[in-house]
Design a protein around this motif. Sequence first.
Motif, short mmCIF file in Angstrom:
data_model
loop_
_atom_site.label_atom_id
_atom_site.label_comp_id
_atom_site.label_asym_id
_atom_site.label_seq_id
_atom_site.Cartn_x
_atom_site.Cartn_y
_atom_site.Cartn_z
N ASP A 292 4.26 -0.94 -10.68
CA ASP A 292 3.10 -1.29 -9.86
C ASP A 292 3.04 -0.44 -8.59
OD1 ASP A 292 2.34 -3.19 -11.70
OD2 ASP A 292 3.24 -4.88 -10.60
N ILE A 293 4.18 -0.23 -7.95
CA ILE A 293 4.20 0.57 -6.72
C ILE A 293 3.87 2.02 -7.01
CG2 ILE A 293 5.75 1.48 -4.93
CD1 ILE A 293 7.13 -1.23 -4.89
N GLN B 21 1.82 3.18 -9.03
CA GLN B 21 0.40 3.34 -9.30
C GLN B 21 -0.46 3.15 -8.04
OE1 GLN B 21 -0.41 0.62 -12.46
NE2 GLN B 21 0.75 1.78 -13.97
N LEU B 22 0.14 2.82 -6.91
CA LEU B 22 -0.61 2.62 -5.67
C LEU B 22 -1.02 3.94 -5.04
CD1 LEU B 22 1.53 -0.19 -3.96
CD2 LEU B 22 -0.63 -0.47 -5.18
N THR B 23 -2.10 3.90 -4.27
CA THR B 23 -2.51 5.08 -3.50
C THR B 23 -1.70 5.12 -2.20
OG1 THR B 23 -4.24 3.88 -2.31
CG2 THR B 23 -4.86 4.91 -4.41
N GLU C 40 -2.62 2.31 0.18
CA GLU C 40 -2.06 1.03 -0.27
C GLU C 40 -0.56 0.95 -0.03
OE1 GLU C 40 -5.20 0.07 -3.91
OE2 GLU C 40 -3.41 1.27 -4.31
N VAL C 41 0.14 2.08 -0.17
CA VAL C 41 1.58 2.12 0.10
C VAL C 41 1.84 1.86 1.58
CG1 VAL C 41 3.62 3.61 0.14
CG2 VAL C 41 2.14 3.60 -1.86
N GLU D 2 -0.10 0.15 3.61
CA GLU D 2 -0.37 -1.27 3.85
C GLU D 2 0.78 -2.14 3.33
OE1 GLU D 2 -4.14 -1.97 2.02
OE2 GLU D 2 -5.24 -0.94 3.60
N LEU D 3 1.31 -1.79 2.17
CA LEU D 3 2.45 -2.52 1.61
C LEU D 3 3.66 -2.43 2.53
CD1 LEU D 3 3.84 -4.03 -0.76
CD2 LEU D 3 4.39 -1.79 -1.70
#
Length: 168
Positions: free
Chosen positions: A43-44, A46-48, A51-52, A54-55
Amino acid sequence: MISTKIFLLRSVVRQKVVISSSIRFRTITQAASAEKIQRIVNDISQLTLIEVAELNQVLKTTLKIPDAPVMAYGAGLAAGPVQPKEEEEEAPKAKVQTIFTVKLTKFDETKKIALIKEIKNIVEGMNLVQAKKFVETLPAVVRADIPKDEAEKLSSVIAAAGGICEIV
């Protein structure tokens, strides 16, 4: 900061093969937790980048992790020996006064009228009656927060009119 996160994500994805091969040798409970970790990694990965980021912020606030500066590779090796700076310790520089106040302390009784007229001209918005009260209630501040050259000129003008000034 984002480039280091990308680097970390790439290393996690590269280790995907190692994790999947090590799952075969683990027990059933370990395999279940490894699968969970594998899903998280997928899942990580595949993040942009946004988004990373923000995570990362959410994880830091949730887990209460303080922000720590990232040290570049080999940055600790470049530092040389620290030598004390003797120049700074010798003597601190004295503060130079740049703003002055002109204070009228005394006046010549024979030149009182000329001084009142000059004070009226110097102080903005003052009439003759106010200037007379100003001169009679000494010591009084003529002007405050002015540069040195202006204070000296003002003092010389008041001295010519019969007043004695103090520059503070």
